[in-house]
Enzyme design. Sequence first.
Site, PDB file in Angstrom:
ATOM      1  N   HIS A   1      -8.335   4.159   6.118  1.00 14.90           N
ATOM      2  CA  HIS A   1      -7.477   3.682   5.023  1.00 14.90           C
ATOM      3  C   HIS A   1      -6.706   4.820   4.352  1.00 14.90           C
ATOM      4  O   HIS A   1      -5.543   4.661   3.970  1.00 14.90           O
ATOM      5  CB  HIS A   1      -8.320   2.915   3.994  1.00 14.90           C
ATOM      6  CG  HIS A   1      -7.520   2.309   2.873  1.00 14.90           C
ATOM      7  ND1 HIS A   1      -6.531   1.362   3.089  1.00 14.90           N
ATOM      8  CD2 HIS A   1      -7.534   2.528   1.532  1.00 14.90           C
ATOM      9  CE1 HIS A   1      -5.984   1.025   1.930  1.00 14.90           C
ATOM     10  NE2 HIS A   1      -6.570   1.719   0.969  1.00 14.90           N
TER      11      HIS A   1
ATOM     12  N   SER B   1       0.821  -1.230   0.000  1.00 12.59           N
ATOM     13  CA  SER B   1       0.000   0.000   0.000  1.00 12.59           C
ATOM     14  C   SER B   1       0.840   1.259   0.000  1.00 12.59           C
ATOM     15  O   SER B   1       1.674   1.453   0.886  1.00 12.59           O
ATOM     16  CB  SER B   1      -0.855   0.062   1.271  1.00 12.59           C
ATOM     17  OG  SER B   1      -1.970  -0.747   1.173  1.00 12.59           O
TER      18      SER B   1
ATOM     19  N   ASN C   1       0.083   3.095  11.345  1.00 14.26           N
ATOM     20  CA  ASN C   1      -0.793   3.580  12.432  1.00 14.26           C
ATOM     21  C   ASN C   1      -0.599   2.700  13.655  1.00 14.26           C
ATOM     22  O   ASN C   1      -0.275   1.520  13.516  1.00 14.26           O
ATOM     23  CB  ASN C   1      -2.269   3.487  11.983  1.00 14.26           C
ATOM     24  CG  ASN C   1      -2.630   2.071  11.534  1.00 14.26           C
ATOM     25  OD1 ASN C   1      -2.336   1.668  10.410  1.00 14.26           O
ATOM     26  ND2 ASN C   1      -3.249   1.323  12.428  1.00 14.26           N
TER      27      ASN C   1
ATOM     28  N   HIS D   1      -3.323   0.453  -4.742  1.00 16.72           N
ATOM     29  CA  HIS D   1      -2.673  -0.706  -5.367  1.00 16.72           C
ATOM     30  C   HIS D   1      -2.914  -0.577  -6.857  1.00 16.72           C
ATOM     31  O   HIS D   1      -4.052  -0.569  -7.298  1.00 16.72           O
ATOM     32  CB  HIS D   1      -3.287  -2.007  -4.847  1.00 16.72           C
ATOM     33  CG  HIS D   1      -3.040  -2.238  -3.394  1.00 16.72           C
ATOM     34  ND1 HIS D   1      -2.123  -3.131  -2.933  1.00 16.72           N
ATOM     35  CD2 HIS D   1      -3.579  -1.669  -2.305  1.00 16.72           C
ATOM     36  CE1 HIS D   1      -2.119  -3.115  -1.617  1.00 16.72           C
ATOM     37  NE2 HIS D   1      -3.000  -2.235  -1.217  1.00 16.72           N
TER      38      HIS D   1
ATOM     39  N   TYR E   1      -9.145 -10.628   1.517  1.00 16.91           N
ATOM     40  CA  TYR E   1     -10.394  -9.921   1.847  1.00 16.91           C
ATOM     41  C   TYR E   1     -11.144  -9.429   0.616  1.00 16.91           C
ATOM     42  O   TYR E   1     -12.305  -9.053   0.700  1.00 16.91           O
ATOM     43  CB  TYR E   1     -10.141  -8.757   2.829  1.00 16.91           C
ATOM     44  CG  TYR E   1      -9.292  -7.622   2.306  1.00 16.91           C
ATOM     45  CD1 TYR E   1      -9.753  -6.734   1.331  1.00 16.91           C
ATOM     46  CD2 TYR E   1      -8.024  -7.402   2.827  1.00 16.91           C
ATOM     47  CE1 TYR E   1      -8.971  -5.697   0.869  1.00 16.91           C
ATOM     48  CE2 TYR E   1      -7.229  -6.369   2.376  1.00 16.91           C
ATOM     49  CZ  TYR E   1      -7.713  -5.520   1.397  1.00 16.91           C
ATOM     50  OH  TYR E   1      -6.929  -4.498   0.937  1.00 16.91           O
ATOM     51  N   GLU E   2     -10.481  -9.440  -0.540  1.00 17.73           N
ATOM     52  CA  GLU E   2     -11.193  -9.085  -1.769  1.00 17.73           C
ATOM     53  C   GLU E   2     -12.033 -10.254  -2.268  1.00 17.73           C
ATOM     54  O   GLU E   2     -12.775 -10.116  -3.240  1.00 17.73           O
ATOM     55  CB  GLU E   2     -10.192  -8.679  -2.854  1.00 17.73           C
ATOM     56  CG  GLU E   2      -9.495  -7.360  -2.552  1.00 17.73           C
ATOM     57  CD  GLU E   2      -8.323  -7.117  -3.484  1.00 17.73           C
ATOM     58  OE1 GLU E   2      -8.487  -6.368  -4.445  1.00 17.73           O
ATOM     59  OE2 GLU E   2      -7.252  -7.704  -3.241  1.00 17.73           O
TER      60      GLU E   2
ATOM     61  N   HIS F   1      -5.517  -9.518  -2.163  1.00 16.93           N
ATOM     62  CA  HIS F   1      -5.786  -9.782  -0.753  1.00 16.93           C
ATOM     63  C   HIS F   1      -6.918 -10.794  -0.627  1.00 16.93           C
ATOM     64  O   HIS F   1      -7.854 -10.784  -1.429  1.00 16.93           O
ATOM     65  CB  HIS F   1      -6.213  -8.487  -0.050  1.00 16.93           C
ATOM     66  CG  HIS F   1      -5.179  -7.406  -0.103  1.00 16.93           C
ATOM     67  ND1 HIS F   1      -5.104  -6.500  -1.126  1.00 16.93           N
ATOM     68  CD2 HIS F   1      -4.182  -7.091   0.755  1.00 16.93           C
ATOM     69  CE1 HIS F   1      -4.090  -5.683  -0.904  1.00 16.93           C
ATOM     70  NE2 HIS F   1      -3.511  -6.013   0.220  1.00 16.93           N
TER      71      HIS F   1
ATOM     72  N   ALA G   1       1.889  -2.585   4.396  1.00 12.71           N
ATOM     73  CA  ALA G   1       1.506  -1.601   5.400  1.00 12.71           C
ATOM     74  C   ALA G   1       0.910  -2.368   6.568  1.00 12.71           C
ATOM     75  O   ALA G   1       0.214  -3.360   6.367  1.00 12.71           O
ATOM     76  CB  ALA G   1       0.479  -0.646   4.819  1.00 12.71           C
TER      77      ALA G   1
ATOM     78  N   MET H   1      -3.057  -7.247   6.616  1.00 12.84           N
ATOM     79  CA  MET H   1      -4.010  -8.116   5.907  1.00 12.84           C
ATOM     80  C   MET H   1      -3.404  -8.761   4.651  1.00 12.84           C
ATOM     81  O   MET H   1      -4.119  -9.097   3.718  1.00 12.84           O
ATOM     82  CB  MET H   1      -5.249  -7.302   5.513  1.00 12.84           C
ATOM     83  CG  MET H   1      -5.949  -6.628   6.681  1.00 12.84           C
ATOM     84  SD  MET H   1      -7.247  -5.529   6.121  1.00 12.84           S
ATOM     85  CE  MET H   1      -7.607  -4.614   7.642  1.00 12.84           C
ATOM     86  N   SER H   2      -2.092  -8.940   4.643  1.00 11.80           N
ATOM     87  CA  SER H   2      -1.460  -9.518   3.448  1.00 11.80           C
ATOM     88  C   SER H   2      -0.289 -10.406   3.856  1.00 11.80           C
ATOM     89  O   SER H   2      -0.205 -10.864   4.995  1.00 11.80           O
ATOM     90  CB  SER H   2      -0.978  -8.387   2.521  1.00 11.80           C
ATOM     91  OG  SER H   2       0.090  -7.686   3.116  1.00 11.80           O
TER      92      SER H   2
HETATM   93  N1  HPA Z   1      -4.733  -3.420  10.965  1.00 12.02           N
HETATM   94  C1  HPA Z   1      -4.706  -4.260   9.912  1.00 12.02           C
HETATM   95  N2  HPA Z   1      -4.127  -3.969   8.753  1.00 12.02           N
HETATM   96  C2  HPA Z   1      -3.516  -2.766   8.644  1.00 12.02           C
HETATM   97  C3  HPA Z   1      -3.517  -1.851   9.701  1.00 12.02           C
HETATM   98  C4  HPA Z   1      -4.149  -2.195  10.922  1.00 12.02           C
HETATM   99  O1  HPA Z   1      -4.174  -1.435  11.901  1.00 12.02           O
HETATM  100  N3  HPA Z   1      -2.820  -0.751   9.246  1.00 12.02           N
HETATM  101  C5  HPA Z   1      -2.438  -1.019   7.979  1.00 12.02           C
HETATM  102  N4  HPA Z   1      -2.862  -2.231   7.604  1.00 12.02           N
END
Ligand code: HPA
Length: 289
Positions: free
Chosen positions: A253, A37, A241, A68, A92-93, A90, A120, A217-218
């Site tokens: 996001h 990301s 974050n 992406h 989740y897609e 991903h 990320a 998430m990857s």
């Molecule tokens: N959680 C999950 N995936 C992420 C996060 C998060 O806080 N930040 C960036 N990708």
Amino acid sequence: MLARIETGVGPPAVSEAIGFLRERLSRAPRAVLVLGSGLGEVAAEIEDPVRVPYEEIPGFPAAVVPGHRGELVAGIWEGVELVALSGRFHLYEGWDPVAVALPLRALAALGADRLILTNAAGGVRRDMGAGELMLIVDHLNFMFRNPLVGAAAPGEARFPDMSSPYDAEFRRIALETAAKLGITLTRGVYAGVLGPSYETVAEIRMLAAMGADAVGMSTVPEVIVARALGLRVLGISCITNPAAGLGVGRLDHEEVLEVAGAAGYRLRRLLAGLVPKLVAANLPTEAVE
Ligand code: HPA
């Protein structure tokens, strides 16, 4: 009768992708670089590039999330023949984990034997603040999915060893390079979750208790298939974050992309110093069991 799980992307799709890429890419890649990301700028620096949008590659899942770009860029970066995957798939897609694994299976068949992943992630450990770069030393699979489920693919380990998926020598080189460049690189464990919702505060407390330093998430499916193929792996997370409950305010996001973009410059410098060394490293090839 019991039915075997139908994976959808079996060997025919992989061989079609291999055939297509062999024709489009004039040279064999040494390494695959996965750009996470907001970290896509490296793709613009590749010399003599061959750009192939994912939707043109047989079997490649096409849709991607904002941030992406969804293209494969082959060429030379920092003197190294590589393929950058700008945008990843991903779970989740809604993609099957086998579809997520397809690009690596195809690129390994073309000759790549090293994988460098960026992503990320949210910081779970208190000192993993926004903008921090984390060297992934290990992972926790909280996706509860595995790209190797299904018929064993030829040439891949059926039961790959996962006791050291992130190559120890690569990690040593990464830390040494970061220190030389004056870039802080903190070691940590990456927890891969399915998403796409961010975690609850209780979930982050659980992940911390279970040994996670960052969450994203990857990465986990790619690393699993890479190890089954015998690829050596390096992973770096850009902490965008503090995870849920550890920072102020809500997770967003857009903010993740903003921080990833700002830290991207440091990560680019680190990768530029690192990638030629990883490819030059004269390491014995590992046998696939
Ligand atoms: N959680 C999950 N995936 C992420 C996060 C998060 O806080 N930040 C960036 N990708």
